[in-house]
Write a protein that holds these residues in place. Structure first.
Motif, PDB file in Angstrom:
ATOM      1  N   PRO A 150       8.714  -1.234   6.585  1.00  0.00           N
ATOM      2  CA  PRO A 150       8.014  -2.527   6.610  1.00  0.00           C
ATOM      3  C   PRO A 150       8.117  -3.280   5.290  1.00  0.00           C
ATOM      4  O   PRO A 150       8.137  -4.511   5.276  1.00  0.00           O
ATOM      5  N   GLU A 151       8.203  -2.550   4.192  1.00  0.00           N
ATOM      6  CA  GLU A 151       8.256  -3.202   2.879  1.00  0.00           C
ATOM      7  C   GLU A 151       9.512  -4.060   2.716  1.00  0.00           C
ATOM      8  O   GLU A 151       9.517  -5.037   1.961  1.00  0.00           O
ATOM      9  N   LYS A 152      10.592  -3.711   3.434  1.00  0.00           N
ATOM     10  CA  LYS A 152      11.846  -4.462   3.337  1.00  0.00           C
ATOM     11  C   LYS A 152      11.879  -5.671   4.275  1.00  0.00           C
ATOM     12  O   LYS A 152      12.811  -6.461   4.229  1.00  0.00           O
ATOM     13  N   GLU A 153      10.871  -5.797   5.127  1.00  0.00           N
ATOM     14  CA  GLU A 153      10.865  -6.851   6.140  1.00  0.00           C
ATOM     15  C   GLU A 153       9.816  -7.935   5.881  1.00  0.00           C
ATOM     16  O   GLU A 153       9.657  -8.836   6.699  1.00  0.00           O
ATOM     17  N   LEU A 154       9.085  -7.841   4.780  1.00  0.00           N
ATOM     18  CA  LEU A 154       7.974  -8.774   4.538  1.00  0.00           C
ATOM     19  C   LEU A 154       8.421 -10.229   4.468  1.00  0.00           C
ATOM     20  O   LEU A 154       7.741 -11.116   4.987  1.00  0.00           O
ATOM     21  N   ASN A 223       6.485 -14.620  -1.943  1.00  0.00           N
ATOM     22  CA  ASN A 223       7.146 -15.158  -3.137  1.00  0.00           C
ATOM     23  C   ASN A 223       7.264 -14.155  -4.285  1.00  0.00           C
ATOM     24  O   ASN A 223       8.205 -14.222  -5.078  1.00  0.00           O
ATOM     25  N   ASN A 224       6.300 -13.232  -4.366  1.00  0.00           N
ATOM     26  CA  ASN A 224       6.239 -12.360  -5.546  1.00  0.00           C
ATOM     27  C   ASN A 224       6.438 -10.868  -5.296  1.00  0.00           C
ATOM     28  O   ASN A 224       6.659 -10.113  -6.241  1.00  0.00           O
ATOM     29  N   GLN A 225       6.334 -10.435  -4.010  1.00  0.00           N
ATOM     30  CA  GLN A 225       6.394  -8.991  -3.745  1.00  0.00           C
ATOM     31  C   GLN A 225       7.260  -8.635  -2.542  1.00  0.00           C
ATOM     32  O   GLN A 225       7.037  -7.619  -1.894  1.00  0.00           O
ATOM     33  N   SER A 226       8.258  -9.478  -2.269  1.00  0.00           N
ATOM     34  CA  SER A 226       9.165  -9.190  -1.154  1.00  0.00           C
ATOM     35  C   SER A 226      10.607  -9.367  -1.619  1.00  0.00           C
ATOM     36  O   SER A 226      10.867  -9.741  -2.760  1.00  0.00           O
ATOM     37  N   LEU A 227      11.551  -9.120  -0.709  1.00  0.00           N
ATOM     38  CA  LEU A 227      12.965  -9.269  -1.038  1.00  0.00           C
ATOM     39  C   LEU A 227      13.432 -10.722  -1.012  1.00  0.00           C
ATOM     40  O   LEU A 227      14.611 -10.992  -1.193  1.00  0.00           O
ATOM     41  N   ASN A 231      12.247  -9.426  -6.859  1.00  0.00           N
ATOM     42  CA  ASN A 231      10.904  -8.913  -7.140  1.00  0.00           C
ATOM     43  C   ASN A 231      10.848  -7.393  -7.030  1.00  0.00           C
ATOM     44  O   ASN A 231      11.709  -6.771  -6.424  1.00  0.00           O
ATOM     45  N   SER A 232       9.772  -6.834  -7.558  1.00  0.00           N
ATOM     46  CA  SER A 232       9.402  -5.464  -7.207  1.00  0.00           C
ATOM     47  C   SER A 232       8.642  -5.574  -5.897  1.00  0.00           C
ATOM     48  O   SER A 232       7.629  -6.269  -5.824  1.00  0.00           O
ATOM     49  N   ILE A 233       9.156  -4.906  -4.857  1.00  0.00           N
ATOM     50  CA  ILE A 233       8.550  -5.112  -3.541  1.00  0.00           C
ATOM     51  C   ILE A 233       7.265  -4.300  -3.389  1.00  0.00           C
ATOM     52  O   ILE A 233       7.061  -3.293  -4.050  1.00  0.00           O
TER      53      ILE A 233
END
Length: 277
Positions: A150-154, A223-227, A231-233
């Motif tokens: 899920p972290e790669k799909e935000l 804007n700040n925590q996704s790919l 950013n650092s996700i």
């Protein structure tokens, strides 16, 4: 918690139905086995990841069960069950009672695995438009969840929600500017629901209104925590929380949309009743 949890008894049932004795899987050749799995879940079963023991078709399927998530395993088993049914039909094979009971047991296994998906209402994230871009976006997001990433799909999820809420606004004649941020778009839609008396409980209204500020925070995550940018996700568990909230929200909105459509159809039918012939 990214691997399936098929029990030994469940594996025994599946292996019997899929005729996995001797390294085979049903009537598949190596080529058709690879093509079938690639077509249904976009996974190459001949990847080194699945090279378990002899590397036979049956052993590769066993490795898949061990390596992949409950949701992805359930999807492949479900496809294989449909193939089993089609094969019996084409071969004019009358399924006996024992085979039918085994098939039903295997069907239950897929349902259990599906319910263990990391995102409870992932199927709510589908295409609600004829536009191919929306369809591809929804499919890509679901596949990311099937891989339990899920972290790669935000960033894609954010794009999806913007498209989805714009569709809702278009459907109900809610005007907006293309530059309007997601939370403002959603606020306009919640206002529409309130005006149409489609929300009964004050608590429901509060939950939906709180989702407006949640959508504002989603802009910041995107804007700040996704790919979307360099950013650092965001970590896995918080990403999962966001996915579950969004999927549950869309699932609920779709129930409201369906109720409104049914109501409009009833009104139209009543209008026809009033016309004198």
């Amino acid at each position: 918690d990214r691997m399936s949890n098929l029990s030994s008894i469940e594996k025994l049932k599946l292996e019997r139905l899929f005729e996995m004795d001797g390294g085979y899987v049903l009537e598949f050749s190596n080529r058709t086995f690879q093509e079938f799995i690639l077509e249904n879940i976009r996974v190459d079963i001949y990847d080194d990841k699945y090279a378990y023991a002899s590397g036979s078709k049956a052993n590769r399927l066993r490795a898949f069960w061990t390596e992949e998530s409950n949701y992805l395993v359930s999807k492949l088993i479900s496809s294989l069950l449909e193939y089993w049914k089609a094969q019996n039909l084409l071969n004019s094979h009358n399924t006996n009672q024992v085979e039918q009971e085994l098939y039903d047991e295997c069907k239950k296994i897929t349902e259990r695995l599906k319910q263990d998906s990391a995102v409870e209402n992932i199927e709510a994230l589908q295409s609600y438009s004829d536009k191919r871009s929306f369809s591809l976006l929804a499919k890509s997001i679901r596949e990311g969840i099937q891989r339990n990433e899920p972290e790669k799909e935000l960033d894609r999820l954010h794009t999806y929600v913007v498209k989805y809420v714009r569709l809702l606004c278009d459907k109900h004649g809610i005007s907006y500017d293309k530059k309007v941020p997601l939370h403002s778009l959603f606020g306009g839609y919640v206002k529409h629901l309130k005006q149409r008396n489609l929300i009964e409980a004050e608590m429901t209204e509060r939950i939906l209104k709180s989702s407006i500020s949640i959508m504002e925070s989603f802009n910041k995550v995107r804007n700040n925590q996704s790919l979307a940018h360099d950013n650092s996700i965001l970590n896995y568990h918080e990403s999962l929380l966001i996915f579950n909230h969004v999927a549950n929200l869309i699932k609920f909105i779709e129930t409201i949309e369906n109720v409104e459509e049914e109501s409009e159809q009833d009104d139209n039918e009543n209008d026809w009743d009033d016309i004198p012939f």
